[in-house]
Design an enzyme around this catalytic site. Structure first.
Site, mmCIF file in Angstrom:
data_model
loop_
_atom_site.group_PDB
_atom_site.id
_atom_site.type_symbol
_atom_site.label_atom_id
_atom_site.label_comp_id
_atom_site.label_asym_id
_atom_site.label_seq_id
_atom_site.Cartn_x
_atom_site.Cartn_y
_atom_site.Cartn_z
ATOM 1 N N HIS A 178 93.479 31.727 -134.246
ATOM 2 C CA HIS A 178 92.195 31.615 -133.552
ATOM 3 C C HIS A 178 92.221 30.416 -132.617
ATOM 4 O O HIS A 178 92.749 29.344 -132.935
ATOM 5 C CB HIS A 178 91.027 31.580 -134.537
ATOM 6 N N ASP A 224 92.648 22.405 -136.208
ATOM 7 C CA ASP A 224 91.999 23.681 -136.517
ATOM 8 C C ASP A 224 91.282 24.218 -135.284
ATOM 9 O O ASP A 224 90.126 23.892 -135.048
ATOM 10 C CB ASP A 224 90.996 23.471 -137.658
ATOM 11 N N GLU A 241 86.273 32.939 -134.351
ATOM 12 C CA GLU A 241 86.684 32.896 -135.756
ATOM 13 C C GLU A 241 85.727 32.036 -136.559
ATOM 14 O O GLU A 241 85.348 32.386 -137.684
ATOM 15 C CB GLU A 241 88.107 32.350 -135.864
ATOM 16 N N GLU A 242 85.330 30.920 -135.965
ATOM 17 C CA GLU A 242 84.485 29.986 -136.685
ATOM 18 C C GLU A 242 83.066 30.516 -136.895
ATOM 19 O O GLU A 242 82.306 29.952 -137.678
ATOM 20 C CB GLU A 242 84.448 28.638 -135.960
ATOM 21 N N ASP A 247 96.914 29.561 -138.992
ATOM 22 C CA ASP A 247 95.626 28.871 -138.889
ATOM 23 C C ASP A 247 95.757 27.502 -139.550
ATOM 24 O O ASP A 247 95.768 27.389 -140.767
ATOM 25 C CB ASP A 247 94.550 29.709 -139.596
#
Length: 547
Positions: A281, A293, A327-328, A356
């Site tokens: 992502h 991240d 994604e988050e 990830d």
């Protein structure tokens, strides 16, 4: 600490890889093996992309969250490089509900013993929280104190019945554990709560300030915040002696149907009936640049793709790289992609590799448990082969690794739900590193008497190339950098990326992508999800802590 050693076992793997690259009669020989690509995909190359992503965040409000200009510029950066490298590139547009915090939140204890808490240190607004300004008595909901010995002992707020007798208008104090945060908050809203404080559960790795998300489907308009176990435990102790009055303020904006994109790039050659996918992502959380991240995963597969092109590798099986959006917000981009594929196209995906967070500053080498022997959650047929390829590779270079569960917290979830074999790598997030892991990987399990997580800046503004300037504990990061012999330093500054761990991850990523790109044997077998994988998939949503 066990250092990397290039040993005889790896020489055997490299030799077998070279044999695997021998052409069929219908295809010219490919003069490469996994070692060539591994040598080309370096931590330095990946860090240069992370520097570009940091520059993008700096120029766009310090974030690369989906739906923001910073995310759009991140997509542009990667797309331009891939087009120049000769990939077949497309953007896939979809919509989601975006979340923005319009002002700093406020939390204070009015009585007894008044105290004002520090935002982003003592408490954090839950992503997709509603807005509100409430002063009301606090009421505990089915807490487990002291906490159980293992995670998810608490079921606080998971059932509507937990709120039987709850006083409408009070602020609910609930504990992390067992169910999604959105379930806890929705049950509290249904019971008439005017606000919700969710505190961490209390075990090692579940003590720090909770940075939770409720998911973009959450629609209750009340303030919801996360806090640490210590603060939650203190509030519960005060409640046992009498009334506690709290003041909560959040000001948020949830915009519906915001456009964002996935970016998909495929090699121009290779069998399109046996596509090998690798994905990461690209979006950050709204709080920061998202360099670990998931800048690390995004940059690692980008560098792998670019070096494959630079080396002139023509894979037997087409390789499709994917950078997922939103994604988050709940794994939305990858789920949209899989849902949009006709059945025939799904069947053409041989496997999916997910990356990830692969550069955590206090890292461990986690491999997804495809065969289920460690956690009892098996992936679709072929996932065990992926797990063994990674674990065997790490063993061959003298580096430890260990399994991590298919718990649904990243973009592999949509693939395993569709019966597509999956696997991948992860270097740790909010969990606490153990003393045994320090022996295996170096780093710190404790600092100043407190446990240290794999990534102390997980989902914070300090997940950047200059975490100390962005709010991280300077002494902790100096100690981590010292423990790793300077491996966190980039261009003279301590970063939130451990380049020692990143280098091993880069090697493993390159090895896996090329091995599957060149294999002549099928990986996915029946291509059907195992009962346990189908049963488990979707229980959690997103790496951004839905539960």
């Amino acid at each position: 600490m066990k250092r990397r050693t290039r040993n005889a076992a790896f020489t055997a793997i490299a030799a077998s890889a070279a044999i695997a690259l021998t052409a069929t009669s219908a295809q010219a020989a490919v003069p490469v093996n996994t070692e060539t690509l591994r040598d080309a995909v370096t931590a330095d190359g990946i860090m240069s992309h992370l520097s570009a992503l940091q520059d993008i965040a700096d120029a766009n409000g310090d974030t690369r969250a989906s739906g923001t200009p910073g995310y759009g510029a991140s997509v542009d950066y990667i797309e331009d490089l891939l087009v120049d490298a000769g990939y077949l590139v497309e953007r896939q547009t979809f919509t989601f509900n975006s979340f923005t915090e319009l002002s700093d939140p406020f939390m204070a204890r009015i009585s007894p013993e008044p105290e004002v808490y520090v935002p982003f240190v003592d408490f954090v607004t839950a992503e997709y929280s509603g807005s509100g300004d409430v002063t009301a008595p606090l009421e505990a909901v089915d807490l487990v104190l002291p906490p159980g010995s293992s995670a998810n002992t608490s079921t606080s707020g998971c059932e509507a019945s937990d709120f039987d007798g709850f006083t409408s208008g009070n602020i609910a104090l609930v504990q992390r554990g067992s169910c999604d945060f959105a379930v806890k908050a929705a049950n509290a809203a249904d019971a008439g709560a005017s606000g919700v404080i969710i505190f961490n559960e209390g075990q090692d790795g579940r003590q720090e300030t909770l940075n939770a998300t409720l998911g973009d489907a959450f629609s209750e308009d009340l303030p919801v915040v996360g806090t640490s176990f210590a603060i939650g435990d203190e509030l519960a102790t005060l409640l046992a002696s009498g009334e506690v009055v709290m003041h909560l303020v959040t000001e948020t904006l949830i915009e519906l149907d915001v456009e964002t994109q996935n970016l998909i790039a495929q090699t121009p050659t290779g069998r399109t009936d046996r596509v090998v996918m690798a994905g990461a992502h690209l979006d950050s959380v709204s709080a920061g640049a998202g360099i670990n991240d998931n800048g690390t995963g995004s940059a690692a597969i980008l560098e792998t793709a670019l070096q494959m092109a630079e080396l002139g590798i023509q894979p037997r099986n087409a390789v499709r790289f994917a950078w997922w959006g939103a994604e988050e917000a709940g794994l939305i981009g990858s789920q949209y992609y899989v849902d949009s594929l006709p059945r025939q196209e799904r069947n053409r995906i041989e496997l999916y590799l997910n990356f990830d967070m692969v550069g955590s500053p206090n890292y461990a080498n986690f491999v997804y448990d495809g065969d289920g022997d460690a956690f009892g959650i098996t992936g679709p047929s072929g996932s065990d082969d992926i797990e063994h390829l990674f674990s065997d590779f790490f063993a061959s270079i003298g580096v430890e690794s260990e399994p991590t569960a298919f718990d649904g917290r990243s973009d592999y979830d949509a693939f395993i739900s569709a019966g597509i074999p999956a696997g991948g790598l992860f270097t740790g997030a909010e969990g606490a590193k153990t003393a045994d892991q320090v022996l295996d990987y170096g780093g710190l399990s404790e600092f100043d008497g407190e446990p240290v997580s794999y990534d102390p800046c997980y989902h914070q503004a300090c997940d950047s190339l200059d975490p100390v300037a962005d709010g991280a504990d300077a002494e902790l990061y100096e100690a981590l950098n010292d423990a790793y012999g300077g491996a966190l330093e980039y261009e003279g500054v301590i970063s939130n990326v451990n380049q020692e761990g990143l280098a091993d991850m880069a090697d493993a990523i390159a090895h896996a992508v090329l091995t599957y790109a060149m294999t002549t044997s099928s990986v996915n077998g029946t291509a059907k999800a195992s009962p346990k994988a189908a049963e488990k998939a979707g229980d959690h949503l997103g790496a951004h802590l839905f539960r």
